[in-house]
Design a protein around this motif. Structure first.
Motif, PDB file in Angstrom:
ATOM      1  N   UNK A 104      -8.011  -3.267  -9.992  1.00  0.00           N
ATOM      2  CA  UNK A 104      -8.849  -2.334  -9.243  1.00  0.00           C
ATOM      3  C   UNK A 104      -8.511  -0.887  -9.598  1.00  0.00           C
ATOM      4  N   UNK A 105      -7.225  -0.546  -9.586  1.00  0.00           N
ATOM      5  CA  UNK A 105      -6.818   0.832  -9.842  1.00  0.00           C
ATOM      6  C   UNK A 105      -7.173   1.228 -11.274  1.00  0.00           C
ATOM      7  N   UNK A 121     -13.982   6.799  -0.885  1.00  0.00           N
ATOM      8  CA  UNK A 121     -14.586   6.995   0.441  1.00  0.00           C
ATOM      9  C   UNK A 121     -15.021   5.654   1.038  1.00  0.00           C
ATOM     10  N   UNK A 122     -15.653   4.812   0.233  1.00  0.00           N
ATOM     11  CA  UNK A 122     -16.076   3.484   0.712  1.00  0.00           C
ATOM     12  C   UNK A 122     -14.870   2.634   1.084  1.00  0.00           C
ATOM     13  N   UNK A 123     -13.833   2.688   0.261  1.00  0.00           N
ATOM     14  CA  UNK A 123     -12.613   1.938   0.538  1.00  0.00           C
ATOM     15  C   UNK A 123     -11.982   2.409   1.846  1.00  0.00           C
ATOM     16  N   UNK A 124     -11.976   3.711   2.061  1.00  0.00           N
ATOM     17  CA  UNK A 124     -11.406   4.243   3.298  1.00  0.00           C
ATOM     18  C   UNK A 124     -12.182   3.749   4.515  1.00  0.00           C
ATOM     19  N   UNK A 125     -13.499   3.780   4.460  1.00  0.00           N
ATOM     20  CA  UNK A 125     -14.306   3.292   5.590  1.00  0.00           C
ATOM     21  C   UNK A 125     -14.014   1.815   5.861  1.00  0.00           C
ATOM     22  N   UNK A 161      -0.840  -3.380   6.169  1.00  0.00           N
ATOM     23  CA  UNK A 161      -1.581  -3.247   4.915  1.00  0.00           C
ATOM     24  C   UNK A 161      -2.596  -2.114   5.013  1.00  0.00           C
ATOM     25  N   UNK A 162      -3.290  -2.011   6.150  1.00  0.00           N
ATOM     26  CA  UNK A 162      -4.261  -0.930   6.337  1.00  0.00           C
ATOM     27  C   UNK A 162      -3.558   0.420   6.322  1.00  0.00           C
ATOM     28  N   UNK A 163      -2.410   0.513   6.978  1.00  0.00           N
ATOM     29  CA  UNK A 163      -1.647   1.769   6.963  1.00  0.00           C
ATOM     30  C   UNK A 163      -1.250   2.153   5.540  1.00  0.00           C
ATOM     31  N   UNK A 164      -0.745   1.181   4.792  1.00  0.00           N
ATOM     32  CA  UNK A 164      -0.331   1.446   3.413  1.00  0.00           C
ATOM     33  C   UNK A 164      -1.532   1.831   2.551  1.00  0.00           C
ATOM     34  N   UNK A 169      -4.882   5.875  -0.229  1.00  0.00           N
ATOM     35  CA  UNK A 169      -6.190   6.535  -0.344  1.00  0.00           C
ATOM     36  C   UNK A 169      -6.020   8.056  -0.296  1.00  0.00           C
ATOM     37  N   UNK A 170      -5.178   8.542   0.610  1.00  0.00           N
ATOM     38  CA  UNK A 170      -4.914   9.989   0.676  1.00  0.00           C
ATOM     39  C   UNK A 170      -4.335  10.498  -0.643  1.00  0.00           C
ATOM     40  N   UNK A 171      -3.379   9.747  -1.181  1.00  0.00           N
ATOM     41  CA  UNK A 171      -2.767  10.116  -2.459  1.00  0.00           C
ATOM     42  C   UNK A 171      -3.822  10.105  -3.573  1.00  0.00           C
ATOM     43  N   UNK A 172      -4.593   9.037  -3.657  1.00  0.00           N
ATOM     44  CA  UNK A 172      -5.613   8.916  -4.705  1.00  0.00           C
ATOM     45  C   UNK A 172      -6.649  10.027  -4.580  1.00  0.00           C
TER      46      UNK A 172
END
Length: 187
Positions: A104-105, A121-125, A161-164, A169-172
């Motif tokens: 994925x990455x 953005x979609x991944x974050x939602x 897992x959601x927290x991680x 996501x913030x880093x990316x």
């Protein structure tokens, strides 16, 4: 054996020896939100596969007969080989999850920065929706059995897992935003 249905069924038999119809009911109750059966016959096909591979075996009914039933229902239990292969399969699932994450990455990095940011953005939602459904489980009010323990473990795994994922996501987002604002950035 590639079918996740077969592996999930083996896990149910490891947990408690059962017969076909009971396994269908347990499967739907425990795995219904993760795995979908195409039909009840999928369980019977999986039982045949598991038995043929030596991962489960048929056991005789206690009295050789079930009250009111002419033909006793065949019950199945896991073999030592079945337990061992199930454990190995579980460990392999973690490696497969890591492989999918790497893929994925790397695929995300192939996109132009604005497109990659749209994916982020979609991944974050999606992560935020999942985090909202993985609320804390009050262990004090749950019975101490295998199913309740599984639910507590699953809830905590989803929360962590959601927290991680949200931290990543913030880093990316920072990395991709920096890339997008660089004057020489082609992507």
């Amino acid at each position: 054996m590639r079918s996740p249905v077969s592996w999930a069924l083996l896990g149910l038999v490891i947990h408690r020896p059962s017969y076909g119809y009971e396994l269908v009911q347990r499967f739907e109750r425990i795995h219904g939100d993760s795995l979908e059966l195409s039909s009840m016959s999928q369980i019977y096909t999986a039982l045949d596969t598991l038995e043929h591979r030596g991962l489960i075996e048929e056991i005789a009914a206690e009295n050789g007969e079930v009250a009111g039933v002419r033909q006793p229902k065949p019950h199945y239990r896991a073999t030592a080989q079945g337990v061992s292969e199930h454990r190995q399969w579980l460990v392999g699932q973690l490696a497969e999850e890591r492989r999918r994450s790497r893929l994925f990455v790397r695929q995300l990095a192939m996109l132009a920065a604005p497109d990659a940011l749209a994916v982020i953005e979609q991944l974050e939602r999606s992560c935020l929706r999942e985090a909202a459904t993985a609320g804390p489980v009050d262990g004090a009010n749950m019975p101490v059995d295998g199913h309740a323990t599984a639910e507590r473990l699953l809830s905590e795994e989803q929360r962590l897992a959601a927290d991680a994922k949200l931290s990543w996501i913030l880093y990316a987002r920072r990395q991709l935003t920096a890339l997008a604002t660089r004057p020489s950035a082609r992507r």
